[in-house]
Design a protein around this motif. Structure first.
Motif, PDB file in Angstrom:
ATOM      1  N   ALA A  48      36.829  39.632  24.012  1.00 57.12           N
ATOM      2  CA  ALA A  48      38.272  39.661  24.683  1.00 57.12           C
ATOM      3  C   ALA A  48      38.775  40.972  24.950  1.00 57.12           C
ATOM      4  O   ALA A  48      38.032  42.135  24.687  1.00 57.12           O
ATOM      5  N   LYS A  49      39.538  41.309  26.026  1.00 56.83           N
ATOM      6  CA  LYS A  49      39.920  42.426  26.247  1.00 56.83           C
ATOM      7  C   LYS A  49      41.535  42.563  26.116  1.00 56.83           C
ATOM      8  O   LYS A  49      42.482  41.748  26.343  1.00 56.83           O
ATOM      9  N   ALA A  50      41.969  43.760  25.326  1.00 60.15           N
ATOM     10  CA  ALA A  50      43.364  43.971  25.116  1.00 60.15           C
ATOM     11  C   ALA A  50      44.122  44.617  26.298  1.00 60.15           C
ATOM     12  O   ALA A  50      43.445  45.538  26.854  1.00 60.15           O
ATOM     13  N   LEU A  51      44.970  43.941  26.787  1.00 62.61           N
ATOM     14  CA  LEU A  51      45.831  44.660  27.960  1.00 62.61           C
ATOM     15  C   LEU A  51      47.394  44.638  27.877  1.00 62.61           C
ATOM     16  O   LEU A  51      47.639  44.000  26.551  1.00 62.61           O
ATOM     17  N   TRP A  52      48.164  45.207  28.523  1.00 59.19           N
ATOM     18  CA  TRP A  52      49.620  45.171  28.644  1.00 59.19           C
ATOM     19  C   TRP A  52      49.698  43.790  29.033  1.00 59.19           C
ATOM     20  O   TRP A  52      49.310  43.010  29.751  1.00 59.19           O
ATOM     21  N   ALA A  53      51.012  42.945  28.508  1.00 58.14           N
ATOM     22  CA  ALA A  53      51.218  41.555  28.537  1.00 58.14           C
ATOM     23  C   ALA A  53      51.285  41.434  30.043  1.00 58.14           C
ATOM     24  O   ALA A  53      50.864  40.374  30.469  1.00 58.14           O
ATOM     25  N   ALA A  54      51.815  42.094  30.779  1.00 62.15           N
ATOM     26  CA  ALA A  54      52.259  41.785  32.299  1.00 62.15           C
ATOM     27  C   ALA A  54      50.818  41.919  32.960  1.00 62.15           C
ATOM     28  O   ALA A  54      50.439  41.031  33.844  1.00 62.15           O
ATOM     29  N   ASP A  55      50.125  42.524  32.663  1.00 60.53           N
ATOM     30  CA  ASP A  55      48.580  42.755  33.203  1.00 60.53           C
ATOM     31  C   ASP A  55      47.895  41.729  33.117  1.00 60.53           C
ATOM     32  O   ASP A  55      47.093  41.047  33.709  1.00 60.53           O
ATOM     33  N   ALA A  56      47.862  41.262  31.828  1.00 59.33           N
ATOM     34  CA  ALA A  56      47.056  40.054  31.211  1.00 59.33           C
ATOM     35  C   ALA A  56      47.605  38.851  31.980  1.00 59.33           C
ATOM     36  O   ALA A  56      46.608  38.142  32.418  1.00 59.33           O
ATOM     37  N   ALA A  57      48.815  38.559  32.128  1.00 52.33           N
ATOM     38  CA  ALA A  57      49.413  37.392  32.603  1.00 52.33           C
ATOM     39  C   ALA A  57      48.923  37.409  34.293  1.00 52.33           C
ATOM     40  O   ALA A  57      48.682  36.339  34.749  1.00 52.33           O
ATOM     41  N   ALA A  58      49.138  38.587  34.806  1.00 49.90           N
ATOM     42  CA  ALA A  58      48.982  38.649  36.183  1.00 49.90           C
ATOM     43  C   ALA A  58      47.740  38.120  36.829  1.00 49.90           C
ATOM     44  O   ALA A  58      47.429  37.234  37.869  1.00 49.90           O
ATOM     45  N   ASP A  59      46.576  38.349  36.051  1.00 52.93           N
ATOM     46  CA  ASP A  59      45.204  37.839  36.355  1.00 52.93           C
ATOM     47  C   ASP A  59      44.768  36.562  35.844  1.00 52.93           C
ATOM     48  O   ASP A  59      43.647  36.218  36.170  1.00 52.93           O
ATOM     49  N   ALA A  60      45.697  35.819  35.147  1.00 53.99           N
ATOM     50  CA  ALA A  60      45.169  34.664  34.381  1.00 53.99           C
ATOM     51  C   ALA A  60      45.713  33.524  35.061  1.00 53.99           C
ATOM     52  O   ALA A  60      46.711  33.339  35.884  1.00 53.99           O
TER      53      ALA A  60
END
Length: 206
Positions: A48-60
């Motif tokens: 898994a990759k750790a990201l900022w919440a907004a960035d993680a959600a944007a591509d999900a």
């Protein structure tokens, strides 16, 4: 399918790990800088990759909301706008204390979550098993000891989430609407109970 897990406490990393092991592209985020959880992610959720919440959600395609319930009141709905959101949170006053937002006796906790996340589609699941059981109790299809997992919400969102549940190692049981998810909440007949699919379906018919 890309899955973003928001929450890096007890529940989030376990969900992220079983999703990675099921073959999904997974990101995970905490409340702040992803650098704070990068080492934890490498150890507990390899792949898994750790990201900022907004960035993680944007591509999900699916966002798993696994934050502490007492943080939800300040959660920014824009982060998950337009997304399919899995609500894993439970309102349990003996553990969480009284949370005014969730004190409505008529609505389930996920209906309250949906009311706040009005531009998202909320599905309730993962919440009625302990996080320590989630990885250990996985079984392949048709295994006689495969446990059931309730999935409450509206179709077709519940069917999409059911595919993930099945891939992870559980038999999904679809509940019609978030209100029906009351049986999955603390105090509900399915909460913390190891049910097989026929047993859970029977509970749904009570």
């Amino acid at each position: 399918m890309r899955i973003a897990v928001l929450g890096a406490g007890h529940v989030g990393p376990v969900i992220a790990r079983v999703a990675v092991e099921a073959g999904y592209d997974v990101t995970i985020a905490a409340s702040g800088d992803p650098a704070r959880i990068e080492l934890i992610t490498q150890v507990m959720v390899p792949g898994a990759k750790a990201l900022w919440a907004a960035d993680a959600a944007a591509d999900a395609d699916i966002v798993v909301l696994a934050i502490p319930l007492n943080k939800f009141a300040t959660f920014d709905p824009k982060i998950v706008q337009g997304k399919l959101v899995i609500d894993t949170m439970n309102y349990w006053p003996p553990v969480d204390g009284i949370q005014e937002l969730f004190e409505d006796p008529v609505l389930t906790s996920s209906e309250i979550v949906q009311r706040k996340l009005k531009d998202s589609t909320v599905v309730k699941t993962f919440n009625h098993l302990g996080y320590h059981e989630l990885a250990d109790d996985r079984r392949p299809p048709n295994h006689p000891e495969r446990r059931a997992m309730g999935v409450a919400g509206e179709q077709p969102a519940t069917r999409t989430v059911a595919e993930v549940i099945d891939a992870i190692g559980y038999d999904p049981v679809l509940l019609d609407g978030l209100a029906a998810g009351r049986v999955l909440q603390p105090g509900g007949t399915a909460f913390g109970v190891p049910l097989r699919k026929p047993e859970m379906k029977k509970e749904m018919q009570r």
